[in-house]
Each structure stands twice: as C-alpha cells, then as structure tokens.
Design an enzyme around this catalytic site. Structure first.
Site, PDB file in Angstrom:
ATOM      1  N   HIS A 131      84.885 103.117  53.721  1.00 14.01           N
ATOM      2  CA  HIS A 131      83.391 103.826  53.345  1.00 14.01           C
ATOM      3  C   HIS A 131      83.359 105.293  54.064  1.00 14.01           C
ATOM      4  O   HIS A 131      82.959 105.607  55.011  1.00 14.01           O
ATOM      5  CB  HIS A 131      82.329 103.030  53.794  1.00 14.01           C
ATOM      6  CG  HIS A 131      81.064 103.461  53.331  1.00 14.01           C
ATOM      7  ND1 HIS A 131      79.915 102.562  53.149  1.00 14.01           N
ATOM      8  CD2 HIS A 131      80.549 104.652  52.822  1.00 14.01           C
ATOM      9  CE1 HIS A 131      78.777 103.079  52.963  1.00 14.01           C
ATOM     10  NE2 HIS A 131      79.174 104.592  52.804  1.00 14.01           N
ATOM     11  N   ASP A 156      80.935 105.453  57.145  1.00 12.32           N
ATOM     12  CA  ASP A 156      80.024 105.975  56.327  1.00 12.32           C
ATOM     13  C   ASP A 156      80.052 107.619  56.722  1.00 12.32           C
ATOM     14  O   ASP A 156      78.878 108.213  56.491  1.00 12.32           O
ATOM     15  CB  ASP A 156      78.855 105.488  56.699  1.00 12.32           C
ATOM     16  CG  ASP A 156      77.912 106.019  55.393  1.00 12.32           C
ATOM     17  OD1 ASP A 156      78.388 106.321  54.503  1.00 12.32           O
ATOM     18  OD2 ASP A 156      76.794 105.556  55.593  1.00 12.32           O
TER      19      ASP A 156
END
Ligand code: DOR
Ligand code: ZN
Ligand code: ZN
Length: 420
Positions: A53, A298
């Site tokens: 991610h 992220d």
C-alpha cells in the site's frame, strides 16, 4: 554472489547461514559457501520487504512524488516490491495507466512495482472500472483508496467481478457522511485543539459492511490501514467465524496517538486519523494474535506546500517508506510484540500471500529479493535525509533501531547504504 555470515530470517527461526545467489535466484543455503560476495557479519537478512500500500503519485502529481523517487525511497527503506494505489491523475482505472506505470517502473529499474487499479471509473463511485482489462495489463488488485465505494450494491458487484478475475478488493473504510469534514479523531484532543473530529464509527461501519459483503458472497476482502480498536475486534470476530477477511495497519497507528495533534503539526494529519491509546494497544494485540496480517506504509508523500497550511486545509498523509522497517522493528520486536520471523511475515510473506505475488520467503529457488539490515544500529529520523520527495513525517527527531544496509532485487544490489 554469496551473502556471507548473516543471520538469516527463515520461516520459523533465525539461522547463521550463507546465501548463494545465481541468475537472480536463491541457489543455495548453507555454511562456509565459497565464492565472491558480501560479508554480512553482524547483519540480518530478511526476505525482501513488500509494501502492498503506497502512493507513487505518478501520473499527475509528480510534484509530490514520482515513480523514480518513490522507487528510490522504497529500496532505501528495504522494500523490494511495492503496490501503488490508483488515486493518480488520470486515475489508474484503465489498462493504459496500468501499462504506463509498469513500463516507467521498469525503466527506473529499482524495485518491483505492482499497480492497483481503481474500483470505479475516475474513483467517482458510479460505474465499475475495466477490471478485467486492468488485470490483463498487470494490475494485482483493485481499490478505491482515498475513499470508500459508498454504494453497497456497486461494491458487491466489484467484489464479484474482482473474484472472477482472481483479484482482491483492498478497502479504504470511510463513511463520508460521518466524517463530514472531520480532520482528526473525535475525542479529548479534538476538543483541546478545536479541530473537527470524526468518530470511530466512520471507519468501523465500512469495515463491517465489507465484512458483511464478503460473508454473504463467500468472497475475500482486504481491509486497509485499520486504526480503531473496534475495527480490530470486527475483523477478529469475522475471522473466527470463517469470513475470508485479511487486514493491514501502518506504523503510525501502532506508534502514535492523537496526542500528537496537540502540536498542530500537519504531518500528524492522516486518514484514517491517529486515534487513542486504547486503539494503539488493540492494534498491537491485533498484530500479535494474527488479526492484522500485514504492515504497510500507506506512503502518502506530499509537497511542502500541501502541508505548510492551516491544519484544516493540509493534505492527509505520511511519507512512510524510509521509516517503516525501523519503526516496526523498534515498536514490535524490541517492544516484545513480535519475533523476527513474525515481523518478516507481516512485512513480506503475508502481503505476498494476500495478493498472490511471488516472494516473501528466503527459500531455495525463490527470487533473490533480500533486505539486509543492521538491527543494532540506532539512528535518528531526519526527513532531510529522505530520498522521497515527500518529507512529511511526524517522526522527525525520533530515535529508532534497524538500518537498511542493502536491498537486493532479483539478485541485483539496488540499494547500498553510503558510508559517511
Ligand atoms: O492519509 C491518507 N493519504 N489517506 C488516504 O487514504 C489517502 C492518502 C493520500 O493519497 O494522500
Ligand atoms: Zn486509504
Ligand atoms: Zn492509501
């Protein structure tokens, strides 16, 4: 090439071994292997880290990051393989953008880059994107990251289509009507700062919905960046009754709490927001007991100008590729939550398994994707040292253990720490 005298992190233990790499493959594991190579005395070899991610921002937001700078940050952080989210401009919702990312990543030639396609056209939540065509072009999953698909019927269809193409849906869980302009967690610190909060239910309702859909349809689903104690509990219970749900969290959710927002430092602004100590502890427990399968960054690089504004106006996100391993090792292994093989699973084998990617293990005939670190080296996080264009980190000045020395992809050294 021989990786000599290293502590090698295997599936269920750490062993002092030599690793022989031939034609990009792990050809031999043993003791006293002969030949040229790297002396790794005192260093630890992990299976190449995989970050499922990240945001690489190209095409469209190259001021924040591009495939070259993001790949450089990845290998500096020890990642041999990264999966990039589709909230680019244009959105990665068709095979042309997927192919573009793959060809540009190949030109850059640092780590393996795996594109994730959008769920809906333009991430507008109206019409499904061309999922089959994106898969054929090389997409490894679909996601609407940055938002949820509000329409549940559309999301159910997305899961069914994705499953037909052997892809998973990676779900950013956020009920926009509940967030309603909130920028931090609702609680003591939102009151103290006067910043608008959003409640855990804004995340939990969508986690619950994705679980309900997966359960009803008997299909798999993956929950992105879990930040709430209640979300961990929903996933734990779903797993216990056999729902095909996997989940990830990020270093900032098990390292920080919303106490950090009291500084008004916009680098603490992230979506979902930093929560409270009870959430942080539940995330540690979720990692420990297997509820949370993967650690992801992220990685959300932003330009200085996107963060150098009032808190309410600042962009959400943390530049994470160059701090993830050290934060995770320091918090989780030094903190007594995970063993080294367990950390390796969360940062390599499990992401590979969730997405069906190659890699994740140091084993004979596996691709020679290796991350070599000095676990004893203590260093201080300084965003000025980042090679990512995104210097946005709330961890500046923090002292951590674990320094990446070499990152090897398909048997080639793609990063080597320069000695001062
Ligand atoms: O903090 C975040 N930043 N959360 C997201 O969901 C999106 C990401 C971004 O793209 O900047
Ligand atoms: Zn997200
Ligand atoms: Zn994201």
């Amino acid at each position: 090439m021989i990786i000599r005298n290293a502590d090698v992190v295997l599936k269920d233990g750490v062993k002092k071994l030599d690793v022989r790499i031939e034609n990009g493959i792990i050809a031999e594991l043993g003791e006293g292997l002969k030949g040229e190579g790297i002396d790794c005395t005192g260093l630890t070899v992990f299976p190449g880290l995989i970050d499922m991610h990240v945001h690489l921002r190209e095409p469209g937001f190259e001021k924040k990051e591009d495939i070259a700078s993001g790949s450089a940050a990845a290998v500096k952080g020890g990642f041999t393989q990264i999966c990039c989210m589709p909230n680019t401009r244009p959105v990665t919702d068709n095979k042309v953008v997927v192919s573009y990312i793959l060809s540009r990543a190949k030109e850059v030639g640092l780590c393996k880059v795996r594109p994730i396609g959008a769920i809906t056209e333009g991430q507008e939540g109206k019409n499904l994107a061309a999922i089959g065509a994106m898969k054929a072009a090389g997409a490894v999953a679909i996601s609407e990251d940055g938002r949820s698909v509000a329409n549940s019927n559309l999301m159910a269809n997305a899961m069914m289509y994705a499953a037909d193409f052997g892809l998973k849906c990676l779900c950013h869980c956020e009920d926009a009507s509940l967030v309603d302009g909130g920028v931090v967690n609702e609680g003591y610190y939102s009151t103290l700062t006067g910043l608008k909060g959003s409640i855990r239910a804004a995340e939990d309702i969508m986690i619950a919905r994705e679980i309900c859909l997966a359960e009803s349809l008997s299909l798999p689903v993956h929950i992105c960046h879990v930040s709430t104690y209640s979300g961990v509990q929903l996933i734990r219970e779903a797993k216990a009754r056999g729902v095909q749900v996997t989940a990830e969290t990020c270093p900032h959710y098990f390292t920080l709490t919303d106490e950090a927002i009291a500084s008004f430092d916009t680098n603490t602004k992230v979506n979902p927001p930093l929560r409270e100590e009870k959430d942080r502890l539940a995330i540690l427990e979720g990692l420990r007991d297997g509820t949370l399968d993967c650690i992801v960054t992220d990685h959300a690089p932003h330009h200085f100008d996107d963060k150098n504004v009032e808190y309410n106006l600042a962009a959400f996100g943390i530049s994470g590729l160059e701090t993830s391993f050290a934060l995770s090792y320091t918090q989780l292994v030094k903190g007594g939550v995970l063993t080294l093989p367990e950390l390796a699973r969360k940062m390599s084998a499990n992401p590979a398994a969730v997405l069906g990617l190659q890699g994740g293990e140091i084993a004979l005939c596996a691709p020679a994707d290796l991350t070599i670190v000095d676990l004893n080296e203590e260093w201080t996080i300084d965003p000025n040292d980042f090679v990512s264009k995104g210097k946005n980190t709330p961890f500046a000045g923090r002292s951590v253990f674990g320094r990446v020395k070499y990152t090897i992809v398909d048997g080639e050294v793609k990063y080597r720490e320069e000695r001062a």
